[in-house]
Design a protein around this motif. Structure first.
Motif, mmCIF file in Angstrom:
data_model
loop_
_atom_site.group_PDB
_atom_site.id
_atom_site.type_symbol
_atom_site.label_atom_id
_atom_site.label_comp_id
_atom_site.label_asym_id
_atom_site.label_seq_id
_atom_site.Cartn_x
_atom_site.Cartn_y
_atom_site.Cartn_z
ATOM 1 N N TYR A 94 115.081 -83.281 -40.210
ATOM 2 C CA TYR A 94 114.527 -82.103 -39.545
ATOM 3 C C TYR A 94 113.187 -81.716 -40.182
ATOM 4 O O TYR A 94 112.208 -81.453 -39.478
ATOM 5 C CB TYR A 94 115.523 -80.949 -39.657
ATOM 6 N N ALA A 95 113.153 -81.696 -41.512
ATOM 7 C CA ALA A 95 111.922 -81.311 -42.202
ATOM 8 C C ALA A 95 110.821 -82.343 -41.978
ATOM 9 O O ALA A 95 109.652 -81.986 -41.811
ATOM 10 C CB ALA A 95 112.199 -81.137 -43.697
ATOM 11 N N ALA B 188 119.035 -82.529 -42.760
ATOM 12 C CA ALA B 188 117.958 -81.592 -43.091
ATOM 13 C C ALA B 188 116.649 -82.310 -43.388
ATOM 14 O O ALA B 188 115.572 -81.815 -43.038
ATOM 15 C CB ALA B 188 118.377 -80.734 -44.290
ATOM 16 N N LEU C 91 114.623 -73.697 -42.907
ATOM 17 C CA LEU C 91 113.503 -74.632 -42.990
ATOM 18 C C LEU C 91 112.358 -74.208 -42.078
ATOM 19 O O LEU C 91 111.182 -74.343 -42.429
ATOM 20 C CB LEU C 91 113.976 -76.043 -42.621
ATOM 21 N N ASP C 92 112.680 -73.694 -40.898
ATOM 22 C CA ASP C 92 111.642 -73.186 -39.999
ATOM 23 C C ASP C 92 110.871 -72.034 -40.639
ATOM 24 O O ASP C 92 109.693 -71.831 -40.339
ATOM 25 C CB ASP C 92 112.267 -72.718 -38.682
ATOM 26 N N LEU D 271 112.055 -79.555 -50.515
ATOM 27 C CA LEU D 271 113.425 -79.910 -50.142
ATOM 28 C C LEU D 271 113.880 -81.163 -50.885
ATOM 29 O O LEU D 271 115.032 -81.248 -51.326
ATOM 30 C CB LEU D 271 113.497 -80.139 -48.629
ATOM 31 N N VAL E 55 106.994 -78.077 -47.518
ATOM 32 C CA VAL E 55 108.406 -77.714 -47.365
ATOM 33 C C VAL E 55 109.287 -78.935 -47.615
ATOM 34 O O VAL E 55 110.307 -78.860 -48.314
ATOM 35 C CB VAL E 55 108.667 -77.129 -45.965
ATOM 36 N N LEU E 56 108.891 -80.074 -47.042
ATOM 37 C CA LEU E 56 109.665 -81.288 -47.276
ATOM 38 C C LEU E 56 109.650 -81.665 -48.750
ATOM 39 O O LEU E 56 110.680 -82.063 -49.316
ATOM 40 C CB LEU E 56 109.101 -82.438 -46.440
ATOM 41 N N CYS F 193 108.629 -79.662 -40.137
ATOM 42 C CA CYS F 193 108.199 -78.713 -41.167
ATOM 43 C C CYS F 193 106.876 -79.142 -41.809
ATOM 44 O O CYS F 193 106.428 -80.283 -41.655
ATOM 45 C CB CYS F 193 109.269 -78.569 -42.247
ATOM 46 N N VAL G 291 112.903 -72.815 -48.747
ATOM 47 C CA VAL G 291 113.763 -73.832 -49.339
ATOM 48 C C VAL G 291 114.763 -73.200 -50.294
ATOM 49 O O VAL G 291 115.877 -73.714 -50.464
ATOM 50 C CB VAL G 291 112.917 -74.906 -50.046
ATOM 51 N N HIS H 25 118.614 -75.127 -40.689
ATOM 52 C CA HIS H 25 117.404 -75.452 -39.925
ATOM 53 C C HIS H 25 116.507 -74.219 -39.763
ATOM 54 O O HIS H 25 115.280 -74.326 -39.834
ATOM 55 C CB HIS H 25 117.785 -76.004 -38.557
ATOM 56 N N ASP I 92 110.237 -71.876 -43.788
ATOM 57 C CA ASP I 92 109.654 -72.412 -45.030
ATOM 58 C C ASP I 92 110.349 -71.874 -46.273
ATOM 59 O O ASP I 92 109.725 -71.747 -47.333
ATOM 60 C CB ASP I 92 108.154 -72.102 -45.105
#
Length: 598
Positions: free
Chosen positions: A305-306, A302, A278-279, A318, A314-315, A310, A283, A275, A281
């Motif tokens: 969360y994204a 994850a 991801l915060d 991912l 970023v997603l 995010c 990946v 996490h 950015d």
């Protein structure tokens, strides 16, 4: 001597004089008339006689309303409110004197964010409602378009505890508390207390925050108990709540399996590391962490969360790892698409749908993705009366995307499937550069006629990260791109191929979500000369003809877009009752069968 008396009589008795209103009734009539007159002072269409302005915080105003401030009258507010009397007689008076000395003549502007605690959360409608009470002594019912969601129909929302209704009272509480109007604070506190008993658990969080900020201990304790007894995930609460409030909620929770996140401390540490990556950015770091530990993206939730916290890019990165279940439900019963709908971010919604996220999955209380979006969106955000080619709100964009996806999944016809496989006439050209040029031209027209949708699909297709091919879509033919002498033919071909692929995907996405608009553009690009794009070329008669045809095309696209919205809304309402897992499997089976038969 007798005196005679002469009397006159009539056949009917004389009518009694009209009843005179009692003094109390006269006072009520006078006060009512005075209230109506004073209420006009807050109407922006009335005479602009305000001598000060209360400026809404960034994001506090409504998109597109064209007003970031509310005009007020200092004498009225000072006479009706001790808070404004003290404020205008101190800091505001100094600011006014300075402005007068400088000769600017501008109205004093009060920044709402710094004026009261929680001012950044107050919207225009709530501010006007509270100011209206100070002006008139009456609290008007909230405007329907600002306190009613879009989930209508027989089985829709009854609007007694939907998010727009809650948000309006929450914003009004911030304003009433900040302006020290105790009687309004008490009234709003009772309304919020009723919401806590009816609303969804995640919709209670704004009430919890306003109770903490405005120091309403009874309401705060009620919210903490309700949230603590809910199935909301601890990570969700930790992200949404201040640290001190989260600690109180966590302490109030009963330690059982539904509320405990992960029992293994080492496992918990690895999940938090994912996490944190991801915060940041990062990946690539997520990929490294997955290789070094047995924890998977699904173990860490994850994608959830994204989708919730995010940036869209970023997603998208991912999801390229191709190791997550995009329809996985967390402990609260939400899929990543549900989280994206709660956030109302169209880029993320499209990315998840492209990866196979189901719009028919339902939460534990029976809501699907479209219902979640509608119950978070105000009637005001419908934006049906917006100007042509004007960007609409993100919330309404999300609803349109989901409606089109429901339509695509529910009605799978042979002609639609063949349309998805063929991009349109511009792609039948053998010449590579001509194909690219026509795609640039098509996308340019799409950006003119419906800019919000075109911008969205270009971001999803990553067309905005590729270099535009100089051609008919260039703003000016004289502004040619400089030739890069270090670029080899192979590098150039790769660059143009990336641009072609990105534009092709852009057109495919547009065809999926806006089929009628795409048909209009297909017909136009087949029949018309491409020099119509240069409206200023040719003779005066040619220019006039081009402008008329351009206006006709704009109107055709507007009508087509209306059809797309209507079709999506009709399909979403008809499929809401039949979106069971069995029905979804049937649709998927029909789709696969159709593809195999081809």
């Amino acid at each position: 001597m007798e005196t005679s008396t002469i009397s006159f009589s009539s056949s009917s008795p004389p009518s009694p004089p009209p009843p005179q209103p009692a003094p109390a009734d006269l006072d009520a009539v006078s006060l009512g008339r005075l209230s109506k007159n004073l209420e006009l002072l807050l109407d922006p269409t009335f005479l602009n006689c305000a001598d000060a302005e209360i400026v809404l915080a960034t994001g506090g105003g409504d998109p597109g309303d064209g007003a970031a401030a509310v005009g007020v009258h200092r004498c009225i507010l000072a006479a009706r409110s001790r808070f404004f009397l003290d404020h205008f007689s101190s800091a505001a008076a100094t600011a006014t004197a300075t402005a007068t000395a400088g000769g600017g003549g501008e109205k004093p502007r009060l920044e709402l964010d710094g004026l009261v605690p929680g001012g950044c959360h107050i919207g225009r409608d709530a501010l006007v409602a509270v100011l209206g009470y100070l002006y008139t002594g009456r609290l008007r019912p909230p405007p329907t378009e600002a306190a009613v969601c879009l989930d209508e129909g027989v089985d829709g929302c009854n609007h007694d505890a939907c998010r727009p209704a809650i948000d309006f009272v929450v914003e009004s509480t911030y304003a009433a508390s900040g302006f020290q109007i105790s009687e309004l604070v008490s009234l709003f506190q009772r309304r919020l207390s009723d919401f806590v008993n009816k609303a969804l658990a995640e919709d209670i969080l704004p009430i919890l925050l306003v109770a903490s900020t405005c120091q309403l201990p009874d309401l705060l304790n009620q919210c903490i108990q309700r949230v603590a007894n809910s199935n909301l995930d601890n990570r969700y609460l930790e992200k949404r709540l201040p640290d001190d409030i989260y600690v109180k909620v966590k302490e109030a929770r009963v330690p059982d399996e539904s509320h405990s996140s992960i029992l293994d401390p080492e496992h918990e540490k690895r999940v938090r590391n994912i996490h944190k990556a991801l915060d940041s950015d990062d990946v690539d770091l997520v990929g490294m962490l997955l290789k070094e530990s047995p924890v998977t993206l699904d173990d860490a939730f994850a994608v959830h969360y994204a989708a919730a916290y995010c940036e869209p890019k970023v997603l998208a990165e991912l999801l390229k790892l191709d190791s997550a279940n995009v329809n996985l439900k967390n402990s609260s019963g939400y899929t990543p698409l549900h989280m994206a709908c709660m956030r109302r971010e169209p880029d993320i919604i499209v990315s998840l749908i492209e990866k196979g996220a189901s719009v028919l999955e339902r939460t534990q209380d029976g809501r699907d993705a479209l219902t979640i979006c509608k119950r978070l969106t105000r009637e005001k955000d419908r934006n049906e009366k917006s100007e042509k080619c004007k960007e609409r709100s993100k919330a309404y964009l999300c609803i349109g995307i989901l409606q089109q996806e429901i339509k695509r999944r529910s009605i799978i016809l042979e002609d639609q499937m063949s349309a998805d496989e063929s991009i349109a006439t511009p792609l039948i050209y053998d010449n590579f550069h001509m194909r690219l040029l026509n795609l640039e031209n098509r996308v340019a027209f799409a950006r003119i006629f419906f800019p919000s949708e075109a911008k969205l699909v270009m971001r999803i297709a990553q067309a905005d990260s590729t270099e535009e091919f100089a051609g008919l879509t260039s703003a000016n033919f004289s502004k040619l791109k400089e030739v890069d002498l270090n670029e080899t033919p192979t590098m150039q071909n790769k660059r143009l191929r990336e641009r072609l692929d990105a534009l092709t995907k852009t057109v495919e996405l547009g065809r999926r979500y806006f089929p009628h608009c795409s048909d209009v553009l297909d017909k136009f690009l087949n029949e018309e000369s491409t020099d119509l794009f240069f409206l200023e070329s040719g003779t005066a008669e040619d220019q006039q003809t081009k402008r008329m045809r351009f206006s006709e095309l704009r109107e055709d696209v507007r009508k087509a877009f209306t059809k797309d919205k209507a079709a999506g809304a009709a399909i979403s309402s008809s499929t809401s009752a039949s979106s069971s897992p069995r029905y979804e499997r049937k649709v998927t089976h029909s789709y696969r069968k159709g593809k195999l038969s081809r």
